[in-house]
Design a protein around this motif. Structure first.
Motif, PDB file in Angstrom:
ATOM      1  N   GLU A  41     -74.933  66.888  21.961  1.00  0.00           N
ATOM      2  CA  GLU A  41     -76.180  67.556  21.597  1.00  0.00           C
ATOM      3  C   GLU A  41     -75.946  68.702  20.611  1.00  0.00           C
ATOM      4  N   HIS A  42     -74.708  69.192  20.571  1.00  0.00           N
ATOM      5  CA  HIS A  42     -74.367  70.282  19.661  1.00  0.00           C
ATOM      6  C   HIS A  42     -72.919  70.075  19.216  1.00  0.00           C
ATOM      7  N   VAL A  43     -72.692  70.029  17.907  1.00  0.00           N
ATOM      8  CA  VAL A  43     -71.353  69.839  17.358  1.00  0.00           C
ATOM      9  C   VAL A  43     -70.930  71.127  16.654  1.00  0.00           C
ATOM     10  N   VAL A  44     -69.773  71.632  17.044  1.00  0.00           N
ATOM     11  CA  VAL A  44     -69.170  72.802  16.389  1.00  0.00           C
ATOM     12  C   VAL A  44     -67.901  72.306  15.704  1.00  0.00           C
ATOM     13  N   HIS A  45     -67.867  72.368  14.371  1.00  0.00           N
ATOM     14  CA  HIS A  45     -66.763  71.716  13.669  1.00  0.00           C
ATOM     15  C   HIS A  45     -65.981  72.685  12.794  1.00  0.00           C
ATOM     16  N   ASP A  46     -64.751  72.301  12.505  1.00  0.00           N
ATOM     17  CA  ASP A  46     -63.869  73.054  11.622  1.00  0.00           C
ATOM     18  C   ASP A  46     -64.116  72.692  10.169  1.00  0.00           C
ATOM     19  N   ALA A  47     -63.570  73.516   9.269  1.00  0.00           N
ATOM     20  CA  ALA A  47     -63.740  73.301   7.834  1.00  0.00           C
ATOM     21  C   ALA A  47     -63.043  72.038   7.352  1.00  0.00           C
ATOM     22  N   LEU A  48     -61.969  71.631   8.024  1.00  0.00           N
ATOM     23  CA  LEU A  48     -61.180  70.497   7.533  1.00  0.00           C
ATOM     24  C   LEU A  48     -61.705  69.144   7.992  1.00  0.00           C
ATOM     25  N   VAL A  49     -62.782  69.111   8.742  1.00  0.00           N
ATOM     26  CA  VAL A  49     -63.357  67.823   9.148  1.00  0.00           C
ATOM     27  C   VAL A  49     -64.051  67.198   7.939  1.00  0.00           C
ATOM     28  N   ASP A  50     -63.695  65.971   7.631  1.00  0.00           N
ATOM     29  CA  ASP A  50     -64.215  65.279   6.448  1.00  0.00           C
ATOM     30  C   ASP A  50     -65.730  65.104   6.537  1.00  0.00           C
ATOM     31  N   GLY A  51     -66.406  65.283   5.403  1.00  0.00           N
ATOM     32  CA  GLY A  51     -67.862  65.150   5.375  1.00  0.00           C
ATOM     33  C   GLY A  51     -68.360  63.784   5.777  1.00  0.00           C
ATOM     34  N   ARG A  52     -67.548  62.743   5.534  1.00  0.00           N
ATOM     35  CA  ARG A  52     -67.956  61.391   5.928  1.00  0.00           C
ATOM     36  C   ARG A  52     -67.989  61.239   7.449  1.00  0.00           C
ATOM     37  N   ILE A  53     -67.180  62.035   8.137  1.00  0.00           N
ATOM     38  CA  ILE A  53     -67.213  62.029   9.602  1.00  0.00           C
ATOM     39  C   ILE A  53     -68.440  62.778  10.103  1.00  0.00           C
ATOM     40  N   LEU A  54     -68.751  63.898   9.480  1.00  0.00           N
ATOM     41  CA  LEU A  54     -69.944  64.644   9.866  1.00  0.00           C
ATOM     42  C   LEU A  54     -71.201  63.818   9.639  1.00  0.00           C
ATOM     43  N   ALA A  55     -71.177  62.920   8.655  1.00  0.00           N
ATOM     44  CA  ALA A  55     -72.335  62.072   8.377  1.00  0.00           C
ATOM     45  C   ALA A  55     -72.601  61.076   9.507  1.00  0.00           C
ATOM     46  N   LEU A  56     -71.640  60.894  10.401  1.00  0.00           N
ATOM     47  CA  LEU A  56     -71.820  59.984  11.538  1.00  0.00           C
ATOM     48  C   LEU A  56     -72.600  60.629  12.681  1.00  0.00           C
ATOM     49  N   ILE A  57     -72.815  61.936  12.621  1.00  0.00           N
ATOM     50  CA  ILE A  57     -73.541  62.619  13.685  1.00  0.00           C
ATOM     51  C   ILE A  57     -75.013  62.209  13.626  1.00  0.00           C
ATOM     52  N   PRO A  58     -75.582  61.773  14.719  1.00  0.00           N
ATOM     53  CA  PRO A  58     -76.977  61.315  14.694  1.00  0.00           C
ATOM     54  C   PRO A  58     -77.955  62.419  14.296  1.00  0.00           C
ATOM     55  N   ALA A  59     -79.048  62.004  13.715  1.00  0.00           N
ATOM     56  CA  ALA A  59     -80.109  62.950  13.363  1.00  0.00           C
ATOM     57  C   ALA A  59     -80.606  63.645  14.617  1.00  0.00           C
ATOM     58  N   ALA A  62     -77.682  69.253  16.752  1.00  0.00           N
ATOM     59  CA  ALA A  62     -77.367  70.534  16.110  1.00  0.00           C
ATOM     60  C   ALA A  62     -75.920  70.510  15.626  1.00  0.00           C
ATOM     61  N   VAL A  63     -75.710  70.922  14.381  1.00  0.00           N
ATOM     62  CA  VAL A  63     -74.378  70.921  13.780  1.00  0.00           C
ATOM     63  C   VAL A  63     -74.078  72.334  13.286  1.00  0.00           C
ATOM     64  N   GLU A  64     -72.969  72.877  13.733  1.00  0.00           N
ATOM     65  CA  GLU A  64     -72.615  74.257  13.413  1.00  0.00           C
ATOM     66  C   GLU A  64     -71.205  74.303  12.840  1.00  0.00           C
ATOM     67  N   SER A  65     -71.071  74.804  11.624  1.00  0.00           N
ATOM     68  CA  SER A  65     -69.756  74.942  11.004  1.00  0.00           C
ATOM     69  C   SER A  65     -69.149  76.279  11.391  1.00  0.00           C
ATOM     70  N   MET A  66     -67.973  76.215  11.986  1.00  0.00           N
ATOM     71  CA  MET A  66     -67.234  77.442  12.304  1.00  0.00           C
ATOM     72  C   MET A  66     -65.803  77.236  11.852  1.00  0.00           C
TER      73      MET A  66
END
Length: 259
Positions: A41-59, A62-66
């Protein structure tokens, strides 16, 4: 979710999954990491996570870059940990998504210990670490029968950003034919000098792999004595891996990957 002949674990509300995203290529995600991405329900991700992986997160998730990047403005680790605890206590299914493997030269253990101390349930989802998967994408094995039966994985800088002082450089230089350094570019000149002073040959083969397993991957083959100058001339930037040893020569036959 995933059509599999076995059950994957339920993602319980109020829990945190510390998951590794691998070195870059989305195809290197584990089934469990993908399951976590789709169930969070909430993803907290690092800077090095590839954008193509973040695109797999369902609409709707909540996505939070830390992200934490050496030499750049980054979230404080204490703030990241506090945020994970806050979200879990609010009843969220929290996915903490980290590049590579969360327990290899990352802050995964620190975050897990804080969660445990706060009484927050958590699960560790290992990922493919860059020192294995990233080098494979550069055509460099970390072990091979004809070259080495040991390999050392080493961090190029400590939590304060400086080169670690606790190394026994003589023992490190003698201990394994192949050395793989994470985050080694910042102190590359000092690092290579210390290795040569400890007995590694100046003409020993070295490869520097930047942005491993992504379309931006760049590989530079050089020697221990020439590495710092060659990297500067090539304009290579982190994230990067440095591999020292005879396995570098195998890349001539094993350079298989095209972006």
């Amino acid at each position: 979710m995933l059509d599999l002949p076995f059950d994957l674990p339920a993602f319980a509300p109020g829990s945190v999954w510390l998951a590794g995203a691998g070195p870059g290529d989305p195809g290197l995600l584990t089934l469990l990491a993908l399951h976590g991405l789709r169930g969070a329900e909430h993803v907290v991700h690092d800077a090095l996570v590839d954008g193509r992986i973040l695109a797999l997160i369902p609409a709707g998730v909540a996505v939070e870059s830390m992200g934490k990047r050496g030499g750049a403005a980054s979230a404080r680790q204490a703030d990241i940990t506090a945020r994970l605890i806050e979200l879990a206590r609010a009843g969220k299914k929290v996915l903490r998504l980290k590049g590579g493997d969360p327990f290899v030269f990352g802050r995964g253990p620190e975050e897990a210990l804080a969660l445990a101390a706060a009484g927050v349930p958590f699960r560790i989802v290992p990922g493919i670490t860059a020192g294995i998967g990233g080098l494979a994408y550069a055509g460099i094995p970390v072990t091979a029968k004809e070259t080495n039966s040991a390999v050392a994985f080493v961090t190029g800088h400590g939590p304060d950003g400086e080169m670690p002082d606790e190394f026994d450089w003589d023992a490190l230089a003698r201990g394994a034919p192949v050395l793989v350094f994470y985050m080694g570019l910042k102190h590359l000149d000092r690092l290579t000098s210390r290795l040569m002073a400890a007995g590694r040959r100046a003409d020993e083969a070295v490869a520097v792999v930047c942005d491993a397993a992504t379309p931006r991957q760049a590989v530079l083959e050089t020697t221990l004595a020439e590495a710092a100058g060659a990297v500067e001339r090539a304009g290579l930037k982190p994230p990067a891996l440095l591999v020292v040893g005879p396995v570098v020569a195998l890349r001539r036959q094993l350079d298989w990957w095209m972006p």
